[in-house]
Scaffold this motif. Structure first.
Motif, mmCIF file in Angstrom:
data_model
loop_
_atom_site.group_PDB
_atom_site.id
_atom_site.type_symbol
_atom_site.label_atom_id
_atom_site.label_comp_id
_atom_site.label_asym_id
_atom_site.label_seq_id
_atom_site.Cartn_x
_atom_site.Cartn_y
_atom_site.Cartn_z
ATOM 1 N N TYR A 189 0.835 -1.192 0.000
ATOM 2 C CA TYR A 189 0.000 0.000 0.000
ATOM 3 C C TYR A 189 0.876 1.251 0.000
ATOM 4 C CZ TYR A 189 -4.152 -2.769 0.819
ATOM 5 O OH TYR A 189 -5.184 -3.665 0.676
ATOM 6 N N GLY A 190 0.516 2.236 -0.824
ATOM 7 C CA GLY A 190 1.192 3.520 -0.840
ATOM 8 C C GLY A 190 2.578 3.463 -1.462
ATOM 9 N N GLY A 191 3.070 4.634 -1.875
ATOM 10 C CA GLY A 191 4.425 4.744 -2.386
ATOM 11 C C GLY A 191 4.599 4.165 -3.777
ATOM 12 N N PRO A 192 5.850 4.117 -4.245
ATOM 13 C CA PRO A 192 6.126 3.617 -5.595
ATOM 14 C C PRO A 192 5.908 2.113 -5.691
ATOM 15 C CG PRO A 192 8.170 3.962 -4.396
ATOM 16 C CD PRO A 192 7.069 4.510 -3.527
ATOM 17 N N VAL A 193 5.794 1.636 -6.922
ATOM 18 C CA VAL A 193 5.725 0.197 -7.159
ATOM 19 C C VAL A 193 7.017 -0.455 -6.667
ATOM 20 C CG1 VAL A 193 5.821 -1.541 -9.009
ATOM 21 C CG2 VAL A 193 4.107 0.267 -9.083
ATOM 22 N N ARG A 194 6.858 -1.583 -6.019
ATOM 23 C CA ARG A 194 8.008 -2.365 -5.572
ATOM 24 C C ARG A 194 8.181 -3.553 -6.506
ATOM 25 N NH1 ARG A 194 6.535 -2.894 0.887
ATOM 26 N NH2 ARG A 194 6.857 -0.699 1.446
ATOM 27 N N MET A 195 9.345 -3.641 -7.124
ATOM 28 C CA MET A 195 9.608 -4.753 -8.048
ATOM 29 C C MET A 195 10.759 -5.612 -7.550
ATOM 30 S SD MET A 195 10.717 -4.885 -12.084
ATOM 31 C CE MET A 195 9.076 -4.986 -12.789
ATOM 32 N N ALA A 196 10.563 -6.923 -7.567
ATOM 33 C CA ALA A 196 11.632 -7.875 -7.294
ATOM 34 C C ALA A 196 12.020 -8.554 -8.598
ATOM 35 C CB ALA A 196 11.183 -8.908 -6.272
ATOM 36 N N VAL A 197 13.284 -8.397 -8.988
ATOM 37 C CA VAL A 197 13.832 -9.100 -10.145
ATOM 38 C C VAL A 197 14.616 -10.281 -9.590
ATOM 39 C CG1 VAL A 197 15.292 -8.960 -12.191
ATOM 40 C CG2 VAL A 197 13.988 -6.947 -11.462
ATOM 41 N N ILE A 198 14.073 -11.470 -9.764
ATOM 42 C CA ILE A 198 14.648 -12.670 -9.163
ATOM 43 C C ILE A 198 15.078 -13.603 -10.290
ATOM 44 C CG2 ILE A 198 14.165 -14.683 -7.715
ATOM 45 C CD1 ILE A 198 12.192 -12.929 -6.163
ATOM 46 N N TYR A 199 16.326 -14.056 -10.245
ATOM 47 C CA TYR A 199 16.875 -14.783 -11.384
ATOM 48 C C TYR A 199 17.816 -15.895 -10.929
ATOM 49 C CZ TYR A 199 21.464 -12.806 -10.544
ATOM 50 O OH TYR A 199 22.675 -12.508 -9.968
ATOM 51 N N TYR A 200 18.084 -16.799 -11.871
ATOM 52 C CA TYR A 200 19.203 -17.730 -11.738
ATOM 53 C C TYR A 200 20.043 -17.607 -12.993
ATOM 54 C CZ TYR A 200 22.270 -21.655 -11.745
ATOM 55 O OH TYR A 200 23.419 -22.414 -11.803
ATOM 56 N N SER A 201 21.354 -17.615 -12.819
ATOM 57 C CA SER A 201 22.267 -17.554 -13.953
ATOM 58 C C SER A 201 23.500 -18.378 -13.627
ATOM 59 C CB SER A 201 22.667 -16.099 -14.242
ATOM 60 O OG SER A 201 23.425 -15.991 -15.429
ATOM 61 N N ALA A 202 23.897 -19.259 -14.540
ATOM 62 C CA ALA A 202 25.083 -20.079 -14.309
ATOM 63 C C ALA A 202 26.355 -19.354 -14.747
ATOM 64 C CB ALA A 202 24.957 -21.420 -15.041
ATOM 65 N N THR A 203 26.359 -18.865 -15.970
ATOM 66 C CA THR A 203 27.584 -18.246 -16.494
ATOM 67 C C THR A 203 27.448 -16.758 -16.764
ATOM 68 O OG1 THR A 203 26.975 -18.893 -18.750
ATOM 69 C CG2 THR A 203 28.365 -20.421 -17.503
ATOM 70 N N GLY A 204 26.271 -16.179 -16.487
ATOM 71 C CA GLY A 204 26.160 -14.726 -16.532
ATOM 72 C C GLY A 204 25.204 -14.144 -17.549
ATOM 73 N N THR A 205 24.708 -14.938 -18.487
ATOM 74 C CA THR A 205 23.824 -14.397 -19.519
ATOM 75 C C THR A 205 22.537 -13.852 -18.921
ATOM 76 O OG1 THR A 205 24.725 -15.902 -21.186
ATOM 77 C CG2 THR A 205 22.583 -14.906 -21.646
ATOM 78 N N VAL A 206 21.852 -14.658 -18.121
ATOM 79 C CA VAL A 206 20.599 -14.217 -17.512
ATOM 80 C C VAL A 206 20.860 -13.094 -16.512
ATOM 81 C CG1 VAL A 206 18.623 -14.943 -16.099
ATOM 82 C CG2 VAL A 206 19.473 -16.423 -17.919
ATOM 83 N N TYR A 207 21.999 -13.118 -15.873
ATOM 84 C CA TYR A 207 22.362 -12.029 -14.948
ATOM 85 C C TYR A 207 22.422 -10.695 -15.681
ATOM 86 C CZ TYR A 207 25.346 -9.232 -11.814
ATOM 87 O OH TYR A 207 25.871 -8.235 -11.009
ATOM 88 N N GLU A 208 23.001 -10.674 -16.878
ATOM 89 C CA GLU A 208 23.074 -9.426 -17.643
ATOM 90 C C GLU A 208 21.676 -8.915 -17.978
ATOM 91 O OE1 GLU A 208 25.749 -7.595 -18.190
ATOM 92 O OE2 GLU A 208 26.875 -9.073 -17.015
ATOM 93 N N LEU A 209 20.770 -9.821 -18.338
ATOM 94 C CA LEU A 209 19.393 -9.423 -18.608
ATOM 95 C C LEU A 209 18.723 -8.909 -17.333
ATOM 96 C CD1 LEU A 209 18.314 -12.430 -20.863
ATOM 97 C CD2 LEU A 209 18.787 -10.089 -21.631
#
Length: 207
Positions: free
Chosen positions: A3-23
């Motif tokens: 409730y209230g304030g800005p939208v809260r976003m969680a970006v939750i990921y798994y990356s083995a060698t870094g590709t998904v991490y960059e995204l």
């Protein structure tokens, strides 16, 4: 939904060698620029240490991202909007992300994941490595949560360059090709779109 304030976003990921991490990093930055409060979180590693050590790219990435906090159920509870990312594994999300998803039963049981705006992104080693089926598999979780799925569709010109209306995706050619400008722009657009939909939803509910 908070409730209230800005939208809260969680970006939750798994990356083995870094590709998904960059995204994931690009998505987090774009969401912040769109006015969201953002948490960038990785899920815990499940692979044995000796397996990771035997793969130079994998071990390098693990060491390079020790500063990134691991995701908890509190991150999901906190967020209004969720962006989940994982590489494909036989056309499904990597087990590390799936294992984290499988711990969300208490939140699901309490109805605390209902009406969160959610979307997903992925990467694969080959051009036909199961990107769409991986995104659809992640979205299946959102149905069970009662979340509001926010696909990128073709709502931005970049989508006609990357061609994936289900979610941002990248073909890494066995980790040799990092995400390019088009792929990063696609995940940035996707993150902004999720934030904008979550903002509109909060305004409409008066929260």
């Amino acid at each position: 939904m908070a409730y209230g304030g800005p939208v809260r976003m969680a970006v939750i990921y798994y990356s083995a060698t870094g590709t998904v991490y960059e995204l994931a990093k690009a998505a987090a930055v774009a969401a912040e620029k769109a006015g969201a409060e953002v948490r960038l979180r990785k899920v815990g590693e499940m692979a044995p240490a000796e397996v990771i050590a035997a793969n130079q790219g994998w071990s390098r990435h693990v060491n390079a991202t020790r500063h990134v906090a691991e995701a908890t159920l509190e991150d999901l509870d906190w967020a209004d909007a969720l962006l989940l990312g994982a590489p494909t594994r036989y056309g499904m999300p990597a087990a590390q992300l799936k294992q984290f998803i499988d711990t969300t039963g208490p939140l699901w049981g309490d109805g605390r994941l209902i009406n969160k705006c959610a979307s997903s992104f992925t990467a694969s080693a080959t051009a036909h490595g199961g990107q769409e089926s991986t995104l659809l598999a992640m979205n299946n979780t959102f149905y069970h949560w009662g979340a509001i799925i926010v696909p990128p569709g073709y709502a931005d010109p970049v989508q006609f360059r990357t061609g994936n209306p289900y979610g941002a995706s990248h073909t890494s050619h066995n980790g040799e090709v990092p995400p390019g400008d088009a792929q990063l722009a696609a995940v940035e657009f996707q993150a902004r779109r999720v934030v904008e939909v979550a903002q509109a939803f909060k305004r409409g509910r008066g929260v």
